[in-house]
Design an enzyme around this catalytic site. Structure first.
Site, PDB file in Angstrom:
ATOM      1  N   GLU A 211       7.617 -16.599  -8.470  1.00 33.61           N
ATOM      2  CA  GLU A 211       7.045 -15.337  -8.468  1.00 33.61           C
ATOM      3  C   GLU A 211       6.777 -14.728  -9.617  1.00 33.61           C
ATOM      4  O   GLU A 211       5.561 -13.983  -9.724  1.00 33.61           O
ATOM      5  CB  GLU A 211       7.959 -14.299  -7.408  1.00 33.61           C
ATOM      6  CG  GLU A 211       9.173 -13.878  -7.986  1.00 33.61           C
ATOM      7  CD  GLU A 211       9.807 -12.973  -6.798  1.00 33.61           C
ATOM      8  OE1 GLU A 211      10.979 -12.741  -6.843  1.00 33.61           O
ATOM      9  OE2 GLU A 211       9.002 -12.019  -6.240  1.00 33.61           O
TER      10      GLU A 211
ATOM     11  N   LYS B 147       6.169  -4.926  -3.486  1.00 36.21           N
ATOM     12  CA  LYS B 147       6.945  -4.550  -2.791  1.00 36.21           C
ATOM     13  C   LYS B 147       7.167  -3.868  -1.506  1.00 36.21           C
ATOM     14  O   LYS B 147       6.083  -3.103  -1.181  1.00 36.21           O
ATOM     15  CB  LYS B 147       7.969  -3.719  -3.662  1.00 36.21           C
ATOM     16  CG  LYS B 147       9.593  -3.941  -3.928  1.00 36.21           C
ATOM     17  CD  LYS B 147      10.110  -2.951  -4.830  1.00 36.21           C
ATOM     18  CE  LYS B 147      11.705  -3.434  -5.280  1.00 36.21           C
ATOM     19  NZ  LYS B 147      11.925  -4.691  -5.570  1.00 36.21           N
TER      20      LYS B 147
ATOM     21  N   TRP C 116      -2.578  -2.914  -1.590  1.00 35.53           N
ATOM     22  CA  TRP C 116      -2.332  -4.328  -1.785  1.00 35.53           C
ATOM     23  C   TRP C 116      -3.133  -4.985  -0.821  1.00 35.53           C
ATOM     24  O   TRP C 116      -3.141  -4.681   0.374  1.00 35.53           O
ATOM     25  CB  TRP C 116      -0.936  -4.441  -1.253  1.00 35.53           C
ATOM     26  CG  TRP C 116      -0.615  -5.963  -1.601  1.00 35.53           C
ATOM     27  CD1 TRP C 116      -0.145  -6.516  -2.638  1.00 35.53           C
ATOM     28  CD2 TRP C 116      -0.570  -6.943  -0.439  1.00 35.53           C
ATOM     29  NE1 TRP C 116       0.236  -7.899  -2.445  1.00 35.53           N
ATOM     30  CE2 TRP C 116      -0.094  -8.015  -0.964  1.00 35.53           C
ATOM     31  CE3 TRP C 116      -0.662  -6.716   0.859  1.00 35.53           C
ATOM     32  CZ2 TRP C 116       0.383  -9.383  -0.529  1.00 35.53           C
ATOM     33  CZ3 TRP C 116      -0.382  -8.169   1.556  1.00 35.53           C
ATOM     34  CH2 TRP C 116       0.060  -9.282   1.126  1.00 35.53           C
TER      35      TRP C 116
ATOM     36  N   GLU D 285      17.274 -18.718  -4.731  1.00 35.37           N
ATOM     37  CA  GLU D 285      17.005 -17.427  -5.331  1.00 35.37           C
ATOM     38  C   GLU D 285      16.365 -17.595  -6.740  1.00 35.37           C
ATOM     39  O   GLU D 285      15.670 -16.847  -7.139  1.00 35.37           O
ATOM     40  CB  GLU D 285      18.162 -16.531  -5.377  1.00 35.37           C
ATOM     41  CG  GLU D 285      18.092 -15.121  -5.901  1.00 35.37           C
ATOM     42  CD  GLU D 285      16.920 -14.308  -5.553  1.00 35.37           C
ATOM     43  OE1 GLU D 285      16.539 -14.415  -4.462  1.00 35.37           O
ATOM     44  OE2 GLU D 285      16.371 -13.133  -5.983  1.00 35.37           O
TER      45      GLU D 285
ATOM     46  N   CYS E 157       0.977  -1.164  -0.001  1.00 35.73           N
ATOM     47  CA  CYS E 157       0.046  -0.117   0.133  1.00 35.73           C
ATOM     48  C   CYS E 157       0.895   1.142   0.129  1.00 35.73           C
ATOM     49  O   CYS E 157       1.787   1.390   0.645  1.00 35.73           O
ATOM     50  CB  CYS E 157      -0.727   0.112   1.265  1.00 35.73           C
ATOM     51  SG  CYS E 157      -2.324  -1.195   1.319  1.00 35.73           S
TER      52      CYS E 157
ATOM     53  N   ARG F 299       4.255  -0.734  -4.866  1.00 34.40           N
ATOM     54  CA  ARG F 299       3.913  -1.026  -3.343  1.00 34.40           C
ATOM     55  C   ARG F 299       2.242  -1.924  -3.095  1.00 34.40           C
ATOM     56  O   ARG F 299       1.882  -2.236  -2.142  1.00 34.40           O
ATOM     57  CB  ARG F 299       3.723  -0.048  -2.501  1.00 34.40           C
ATOM     58  CG  ARG F 299       5.083   1.063  -2.340  1.00 34.40           C
ATOM     59  CD  ARG F 299       4.854   2.060  -1.523  1.00 34.40           C
ATOM     60  NE  ARG F 299       4.826   1.820  -0.041  1.00 34.40           N
ATOM     61  CZ  ARG F 299       5.579   1.616   0.866  1.00 34.40           C
ATOM     62  NH1 ARG F 299       6.846   1.737   0.418  1.00 34.40           N
ATOM     63  NH2 ARG F 299       5.254   1.313   2.102  1.00 34.40           N
TER      64      ARG F 299
ATOM     65  N   ASN G 141      -2.058   3.021   5.477  1.00 31.29           N
ATOM     66  CA  ASN G 141      -1.105   1.801   5.051  1.00 31.29           C
ATOM     67  C   ASN G 141      -0.665   1.249   6.469  1.00 31.29           C
ATOM     68  O   ASN G 141      -0.263   1.909   7.210  1.00 31.29           O
ATOM     69  CB  ASN G 141       0.116   2.478   4.250  1.00 31.29           C
ATOM     70  CG  ASN G 141       1.282   1.421   4.371  1.00 31.29           C
ATOM     71  OD1 ASN G 141       1.009   0.228   4.229  1.00 31.29           O
ATOM     72  ND2 ASN G 141       2.354   1.766   4.299  1.00 31.29           N
ATOM     73  N   GLY G 142      -1.032   0.152   6.489  1.00 34.71           N
ATOM     74  CA  GLY G 142      -0.792  -0.691   7.775  1.00 34.71           C
ATOM     75  C   GLY G 142      -1.778  -1.752   8.099  1.00 34.71           C
ATOM     76  O   GLY G 142      -2.656  -2.192   7.352  1.00 34.71           O
TER      77      GLY G 142
ATOM     78  N   LYS H 183      12.644 -16.595  -8.004  1.00 34.81           N
ATOM     79  CA  LYS H 183      12.565 -15.655  -8.837  1.00 34.81           C
ATOM     80  C   LYS H 183      11.509 -16.391  -9.860  1.00 34.81           C
ATOM     81  O   LYS H 183      10.480 -15.680 -10.396  1.00 34.81           O
ATOM     82  CB  LYS H 183      13.917 -15.336  -9.718  1.00 34.81           C
ATOM     83  CG  LYS H 183      14.747 -14.405  -9.144  1.00 34.81           C
ATOM     84  CD  LYS H 183      14.380 -13.055  -9.129  1.00 34.81           C
ATOM     85  CE  LYS H 183      13.443 -12.560  -8.050  1.00 34.81           C
ATOM     86  NZ  LYS H 183      14.445 -12.125  -6.850  1.00 34.81           N
TER      87      LYS H 183
ATOM     88  N   HIS I 191      16.344 -38.376  -1.133  1.00 36.26           N
ATOM     89  CA  HIS I 191      15.656 -38.396   0.299  1.00 36.26           C
ATOM     90  C   HIS I 191      14.056 -38.025   0.056  1.00 36.26           C
ATOM     91  O   HIS I 191      13.310 -38.004   1.010  1.00 36.26           O
ATOM     92  CB  HIS I 191      16.369 -37.763   1.322  1.00 36.26           C
ATOM     93  CG  HIS I 191      17.641 -38.106   1.543  1.00 36.26           C
ATOM     94  ND1 HIS I 191      18.152 -39.324   2.231  1.00 36.26           N
ATOM     95  CD2 HIS I 191      18.524 -37.582   1.330  1.00 36.26           C
ATOM     96  CE1 HIS I 191      19.325 -39.667   2.181  1.00 36.26           C
ATOM     97  NE2 HIS I 191      19.756 -38.252   1.741  1.00 36.26           N
TER      98      HIS I 191
HETATM   99  C1  F6R Z   1      11.527 -11.274  -4.222  1.00 40.64           C
HETATM  100  C2  F6R Z   1      11.515 -10.155  -3.288  1.00 40.64           C
HETATM  101  C3  F6R Z   1      10.998 -10.650  -1.911  1.00 40.64           C
HETATM  102  C4  F6R Z   1      11.752  -9.590  -0.789  1.00 40.64           C
HETATM  103  C5  F6R Z   1      11.332  -9.567   0.555  1.00 40.64           C
HETATM  104  C6  F6R Z   1      11.965  -8.847   1.569  1.00 40.64           C
HETATM  105  O1  F6R Z   1      11.963 -10.998  -5.459  1.00 40.64           O
HETATM  106  O2  F6R Z   1      11.907  -9.094  -3.610  1.00 40.64           O
HETATM  107  O3  F6R Z   1      11.472 -11.849  -1.540  1.00 40.64           O
HETATM  108  O4  F6R Z   1      13.122  -9.925  -0.841  1.00 40.64           O
HETATM  109  O5  F6R Z   1       9.863  -9.509   0.506  1.00 40.64           O
HETATM  110  O6  F6R Z   1      11.970  -7.460   1.086  1.00 40.64           O
HETATM  111  P1  F6R Z   1      12.970  -6.524   1.783  1.00 40.64           P
HETATM  112  O7  F6R Z   1      14.115  -6.794   1.239  1.00 40.64           O
HETATM  113  O8  F6R Z   1      12.421  -4.888   1.462  1.00 40.64           O
HETATM  114  O9  F6R Z   1      13.184  -6.767   3.312  1.00 40.64           O
END
Ligand code: F6R
Length: 593
Positions: free
Chosen positions: A484, A588, A77, A477, A2, A27, A103-104, A481, A500
């Protein structure tokens, strides 16, 4: 997670609001809305499900009253309640005298809603945030000053908030924060508040970050001086909207992948000089430590494990990995340094974990891309990963920069405390200085060999990533990637674990991506997969399917593989028609727990 914006500007507010919301969209992009004062003193509210483009279109066709320079906006969001126009912010009180964006999370929203309903308030949405409008409405009955009414209303609220309240008639805007980020700036164009500097960077030279519990009137004309609070610390704005332009790229992710060599070089330039002599570490003023706990989420946790592995390999110190949302399960031993890693510095899970560690008297070292973030302010020491703005929701360049910054400070700590020699540390810095070229070469190779592989995998329903030792965080990672961005299952395993259980997933053509860290035992694991018809994609040195990794690896492992897995995920996702910058259900800066 948000985004909110508020402004009182000399020119019409709507242009500023829409621009800022576009920049906050990373966001959350479930719905978007604004409330703007009209020249007649009313509030015009417009909300749409989906992205900012629809709202912009509706304003292009606006035939309502003339709008003036006070307004608030929100990009959502969804947490409480489905994605509907009724649940989009801003939320009004019963008479429509105030509008609120938030936001929160309001933890006691259900109880507050019951009480307010019993008092006769009419709710029009199912979101927790709407209780704020009615609480402020209630408080205003006895406390006509908006600032005081907001303060009083918030006394009843449990949870976290960054909020802005617009008052009909006066056009006053009151903003408040507690546990969610909010910055405020006063400029020649007017006064602004936003979740993130990226939203307003073009109009702002300096800004203040609201402290937890602060409630202020956005308009300088109304601002009262709270004598109990020190005058705010002003932060210089170093970001420009040009940094977030696409510059000819099809998407931000492509641009951010390509920026990695340059930003890596910048971090090494900024930090490299303080590594071998230990000054980067000693400058932080932290005590010597005997063990490390990495606290982070998602990609940042993977970066943290690369840093932890580096420390362990160089000095044999014990390293534990703490998934921030489960931090309550771990109690760090005496002598532990907590390394909290967060691109945004606002991730609620990380902040909660850090608060718990502070209560346990554990020193906190933060690695973050936002030096004014809540994490940076709570930590005992901060190292900036200086990746610049990252707009793509999937982390790319921040992953690489977090690793470099974290490795730099770790090696500096080891040199400063005599755990490795200065000459060894200097050699490691030389290796770090080679990374930008290695990352650039990896991008060139990956972009040429990965697209045909991605085409081959369009029908694959699931992917497995394997590696060993220092390669494992990169396999993790890669799986993160891929899932997502493509919305396909992707899991990572230590290669030795396949037999296993997970080997049961491998059938004819199952893609198994191997991040080759040079461990000879991988050959056996690859053979096990091939014997079951699995399709191996090896990211490794010359002769591999994706030959991006040099033979000589630093203690941080095959960092070049990060570029290859980013390109694989992006290319496959695009071929599947996905939006790589805004994957479904994600956002994000995750400011809810
Ligand atoms: C994946 C991604 C998320 C962030 C996670 C932590 O591509 O971006 O997994 O890494 O939400 O976010 P931060 O780094 O802002 O704490």
């Amino acid at each position: 997670m948000c985004g909110i914006i508020a402004c009182r500007t000399r020119e019409p507010a709507i242009g500023y609001l829409l621009t800022a919301l576009g920049r906050l969209e990373y966001r959350g992009y479930d719905s978007v809305g604004v409330a703007v004062r009209t020249t007649g003193g009313d509030i015009a509210r417009l909300r749409t499900v989906g992205r900012i483009g629809t709202l912009e279109h509706r304003f292009r066709q606006w035939a309502g009253p003339v709008l003036d320079g006070a307004g608030i906006g929100h990009t959502r969001w969804a947490t409480h309640g489905p994605v509907t126009e009724a649940n989009a912010h801003p939320h009004n009180d019963c008479p429509g005298r105030i509008s609120v964006v938030h936001n929160g999370t309001i933890e006691n929203a259900d109880r507050l809603r019951d009480v307010l309903r019993a008092q006769g308030h009419r709710f029009t949405s199912t979101v927790d945030s709407e209780v704020l409008s009615h609480l402020i409405e209630d408080a205003s009955q006895t406390t006509p000053d908006l600032c005081e009414a907001v303060r009083q209303a918030l006394d009843a609220v449990e949870g976290s908030w960054a909020l802005a309240v617009l008052e009909r008639g006066s056009g006053r805007i009151v903003v408040a924060a507690d546990g969610s980020p909010l910055i405020v700036a006063h400029t020649a164009r007017g006064d602004f508040a936003a979740s993130d500097i990226a939203a307003i960077a073009d109009w702002v030279e300096e800004f203040q970050v609201l402290d937890d519990g602060e409630v202020i009137d956005l308009s300088a004309a109304h601002r009262s001086v709270d004598e109990d609070r020190p005058s705010p610390t002003m932060v210089r704005c170093i970001w420009h909207s040009a940094d977030t332009d696409l510059n000819g790229y099809a998407d931000h992710m492509a641009k951010e992948i390509d920026e990695q060599p340059a930003v890596a070089a910048r971090v090494i330039d900024e930090l490299g000089g303080g590594v071998a002599d230990g000054s980067l570490w000693t400058g932080l003023g932290l005590d010597r430590f005997d063990r490390l706990q990495v606290i982070a989420c998602g990609t940042s946790l993977n970066a943290g494990m690369v840093i932890g592995n580096t420390l362990h390999q160089l000095a044999g110190l014990p390293v534990t990995r703490c998934v921030a949302s489960e931090a309550g399960m771990d109690v760090p031993e005496p002598g532990t340094l907590c390394l909290a890693i967060s691109q945004s510095g606002e991730t609620a899970d990380v902040l909660n974990a850090v608060s718990a560690r502070v209560a346990e008297r554990c020193p906190i070292l933060a690695v973050t891309n936002s030096s004014h973030s809540t994490l940076a302010r709570r930590a005992d020491g901060v190292v900036s990963c200086s990746a610049g703005p990252e707009i793509g929701v999937a982390a790319t360049k921040t992953f690489v920069c977090q690793i470099i910054a974290g490795v730099a400070v770790t090696v500096s700590a080891l040199a400063a405390t005599g755990r490795i020699s200065r000459s060894h540390a200097a050699a490691l810095v030389d290796d770090l200085r080679r990374l930008p070229d290695q990352l650039a070469a990896a991008a060139t190779v990956a972009k040429s060999v990965v697209p045909p592989l991605a085409d081959e995998f369009l029908e694959a329903t699931g992917f497995i990533f394997i590696s060993r030792g220092a390669g494992l965080p990169y396999a993790a990672e890669g799986a993160l990637k891929l899932k997502e961005l493509t919305y396909r299952w992707a899991e990572h395993y230590p290669a030795g674990e396949l037999k296993h259980g997970p080997l049961a997933l491998v059938g004819d053509g199952t893609p198994v991506v191997v991040v080759d860290n040079g461990d000879p035992r991988l050959a056996t694991n690859i053979a096990e997969v091939q014997a079951r018809g699995g399709r191996i994609v090896r990211i490794g040195s010359i002769g591999s399917s994706v030959p991006v990794i040099d033979d000589a690896l630093g203690p941080w492992g095959p960092i070049q593989s990060a570029v290859a897995v980013q390109v694989l995920a992006r290319t496959t996702a695009l071929a599947l028609g996905r939006d790589v910058d805004k994957p479904r259900n994600l956002a994000k800066s995750v400011t809810v727990q």
